[in-house]
Design a protein around this motif. Structure first.
Motif, PDB file in Angstrom:
ATOM      1  N   VAL A  56       0.817  -1.207   0.000  1.00 52.70           N
ATOM      2  CA  VAL A  56       0.000   0.000   0.000  1.00 52.70           C
ATOM      3  C   VAL A  56       0.856   1.264   0.000  1.00 52.70           C
ATOM      4  CG1 VAL A  56      -0.222   0.255   2.507  1.00 52.70           C
ATOM      5  CG2 VAL A  56      -2.109   0.955   1.027  1.00 52.70           C
ATOM      6  N   LEU A  57       2.105   1.185   0.470  1.00 53.68           N
ATOM      7  CA  LEU A  57       2.987   2.354   0.423  1.00 53.68           C
ATOM      8  C   LEU A  57       3.270   2.776  -1.017  1.00 53.68           C
ATOM      9  CD1 LEU A  57       5.546   1.502   3.255  1.00 53.68           C
ATOM     10  CD2 LEU A  57       3.686   3.175   3.337  1.00 53.68           C
ATOM     11  N   ASP A  58       3.363   1.800  -1.912  1.00 51.28           N
ATOM     12  CA  ASP A  58       3.530   2.131  -3.329  1.00 51.28           C
ATOM     13  C   ASP A  58       2.311   2.878  -3.852  1.00 51.28           C
ATOM     14  OD1 ASP A  58       5.991   0.969  -3.435  1.00 51.28           O
ATOM     15  OD2 ASP A  58       5.362  -0.825  -4.549  1.00 51.28           O
ATOM     16  N   LEU A  59       1.148   2.503  -3.360  1.00 52.16           N
ATOM     17  CA  LEU A  59      -0.084   3.143  -3.806  1.00 52.16           C
ATOM     18  C   LEU A  59      -0.135   4.595  -3.330  1.00 52.16           C
ATOM     19  CD1 LEU A  59      -2.311   1.993  -5.514  1.00 52.16           C
ATOM     20  CD2 LEU A  59      -3.634   1.537  -3.445  1.00 52.16           C
ATOM     21  N   ILE A  60       0.261   4.822  -2.091  1.00 53.99           N
ATOM     22  CA  ILE A  60       0.315   6.189  -1.572  1.00 53.99           C
ATOM     23  C   ILE A  60       1.304   7.013  -2.386  1.00 53.99           C
ATOM     24  CG2 ILE A  60       0.973   7.615   0.400  1.00 53.99           C
ATOM     25  CD1 ILE A  60      -0.020   5.357   2.225  1.00 53.99           C
ATOM     26  N   GLU A  61       2.455   6.430  -2.688  1.00 52.42           N
ATOM     27  CA  GLU A  61       3.455   7.147  -3.472  1.00 52.42           C
ATOM     28  C   GLU A  61       2.919   7.510  -4.853  1.00 52.42           C
ATOM     29  OE1 GLU A  61       8.099   6.726  -4.991  1.00 52.42           O
ATOM     30  OE2 GLU A  61       7.317   5.415  -3.416  1.00 52.42           O
ATOM     31  N   THR A  62       2.190   6.594  -5.468  1.00 53.30           N
ATOM     32  CA  THR A  62       1.596   6.870  -6.771  1.00 53.30           C
ATOM     33  C   THR A  62       0.613   8.033  -6.684  1.00 53.30           C
ATOM     34  OG1 THR A  62       1.812   4.578  -7.504  1.00 53.30           O
ATOM     35  CG2 THR A  62       0.186   5.922  -8.641  1.00 53.30           C
ATOM     36  N   TRP A  63      -0.216   8.036  -5.644  1.00 55.30           N
ATOM     37  CA  TRP A  63      -1.175   9.126  -5.468  1.00 55.30           C
ATOM     38  C   TRP A  63      -0.461  10.457  -5.260  1.00 55.30           C
ATOM     39  CZ3 TRP A  63      -4.160  10.583  -0.481  1.00 55.30           C
ATOM     40  CH2 TRP A  63      -5.109  11.577  -0.786  1.00 55.30           C
ATOM     41  N   PHE A  64       0.536  10.454  -4.398  1.00 55.03           N
ATOM     42  CA  PHE A  64       1.250  11.699  -4.113  1.00 55.03           C
ATOM     43  C   PHE A  64       1.988  12.214  -5.350  1.00 55.03           C
ATOM     44  CE2 PHE A  64       1.747  11.656   0.810  1.00 55.03           C
ATOM     45  CZ  PHE A  64       0.371  11.548   0.930  1.00 55.03           C
ATOM     46  N   ALA A  65       2.562  11.298  -6.135  1.00 56.46           N
ATOM     47  CA  ALA A  65       3.241  11.710  -7.363  1.00 56.46           C
ATOM     48  C   ALA A  65       2.237  12.322  -8.338  1.00 56.46           C
ATOM     49  CB  ALA A  65       3.947  10.514  -8.000  1.00 56.46           C
ATOM     50  N   ARG A  66       1.051  11.758  -8.378  1.00 52.42           N
ATOM     51  CA  ARG A  66       0.009  12.298  -9.246  1.00 52.42           C
ATOM     52  C   ARG A  66      -0.406  13.697  -8.792  1.00 52.42           C
ATOM     53  NH1 ARG A  66      -5.043   8.369 -10.412  1.00 52.42           N
ATOM     54  NH2 ARG A  66      -6.085   9.458  -8.717  1.00 52.42           N
ATOM     55  N   CYS A  67      -0.489  13.890  -7.485  1.00 51.14           N
ATOM     56  CA  CYS A  67      -0.803  15.214  -6.945  1.00 51.14           C
ATOM     57  C   CYS A  67       0.317  16.202  -7.240  1.00 51.14           C
ATOM     58  CB  CYS A  67      -1.048  15.123  -5.439  1.00 51.14           C
ATOM     59  SG  CYS A  67      -2.559  14.250  -4.969  1.00 51.14           S
ATOM     60  N   ASP A  68       1.557  15.739  -7.157  1.00 52.46           N
ATOM     61  CA  ASP A  68       2.697  16.597  -7.500  1.00 52.46           C
ATOM     62  C   ASP A  68       2.609  17.051  -8.955  1.00 52.46           C
ATOM     63  OD1 ASP A  68       3.857  16.534  -5.001  1.00 52.46           O
ATOM     64  OD2 ASP A  68       5.368  15.037  -5.511  1.00 52.46           O
ATOM     65  N   ASP A  69       2.260  16.135  -9.841  1.00 52.93           N
ATOM     66  CA  ASP A  69       2.158  16.477 -11.265  1.00 52.93           C
ATOM     67  C   ASP A  69       1.064  17.519 -11.496  1.00 52.93           C
ATOM     68  OD1 ASP A  69       4.181  14.724 -11.888  1.00 52.93           O
ATOM     69  OD2 ASP A  69       2.839  13.101 -12.529  1.00 52.93           O
ATOM     70  N   ALA A  70      -0.068  17.347 -10.819  1.00 51.52           N
ATOM     71  CA  ALA A  70      -1.167  18.302 -10.969  1.00 51.52           C
ATOM     72  C   ALA A  70      -0.761  19.677 -10.451  1.00 51.52           C
ATOM     73  CB  ALA A  70      -2.400  17.796 -10.222  1.00 51.52           C
ATOM     74  N   ALA A  71      -0.055  19.711  -9.330  1.00 54.67           N
ATOM     75  CA  ALA A  71       0.394  20.982  -8.763  1.00 54.67           C
ATOM     76  C   ALA A  71       1.420  21.646  -9.665  1.00 54.67           C
ATOM     77  CB  ALA A  71       0.973  20.758  -7.370  1.00 54.67           C
TER      78      ALA A  71
END
Length: 220
Positions: A56-71
């Protein structure tokens, strides 16, 4: 084991994130949430393990990376203004990328504070700070590169805590807190710059100490 980096893997992880966000706010970021997200996304248990070997840590990282891209996209779309205002807007843009999923973000933060998530959590905060400076076009390559990101990491992490605790969607308390933190940082930078400027006019204390101990060299 690192995550597989292919368009298919990226699409699968994004599908897992979309499915997990529905459950994570209530159930937390757990192995059960990951398994449930896999089922909802139509992925087998083997595919979930392949695309998220770190669980699940990989999943959190994927979400956060996606948020970084949007920002990053939001920051790039508004290139005008002074650095202070743009940094502030950059932090808010990163937080806004999680808007509507505050409970999931709160649970993700809690999961990253567990012993096996601390290192990854620190890396993700650093990655966000690095993203903001890069999106702003920061040209630094010396020690300022690291100090800017270290300071912004602290600002972002503390502001995130306020953001997660505020119910108002407009986040006025978060914005006020962030403004104060940025003001403190800017004041510190002014003091530091003043000290460096003053130091430029100081005598070389080490050279003076050496001369006092060994005496001035005689000139030829």
């Amino acid at each position: 084991m690192s995550q597989t980096a292919t368009p298919r893997a990226d699409a699968a992880r994004n599908a897992l994130v979309d499915a997990a966000l529905i459950h994570a706010g209530f159930d937390g970021w757990t192995a059960a949430t990951l398994a449930r997200a896999g089922a909802d996304a139509g992925l087998s248990a083997g595919e979930v393990e392949l695309y998220c070997p770190g669980g699940v840590l990989d999943l959190i990282e994927t979400w956060f990376a996606r948020c970084d891209d949007a920002a990053a996209a939001a920051i790039a779309a508004d290139p005008a203004g002074k650095v202070r205002a743009r940094v502030t807007n950059g932090v808010m843009a990163r937080l806004d990328a999680m808007a509507g999923h505050e409970d999931a973000a709160r649970r993700a933060r809690a999961r990253l504070l567990l012993p096996d998530g601390l290192d990854r959590g620190a890396r993700l905060v650093w990655a966000t700070a690095d993203m903001i400076w890069r999106a702003l076009g920061d040209p630094s390559t010396d020690g300022n590169f690291y100090s800017k990101r270290a300071i912004l990491s602290g600002v972002y992490a503390s502001t995130l805590a306020v953001w997660l605790d505020e119910d108002d969607p407009a986040k006025p308390r978060t914005r006020a807190f962030l403004d104060r933190r940025i003001a403190n940082v800017m004041e510190f930078e002014k003091v530091k710059a003043g000290w460096r400027k003053a130091q430029a006019g100081f005598p070389d204390l080490f050279a003076l100490a050496g001369r006092a101990r060994y005496g001035a060299r005689s000139r030829p």
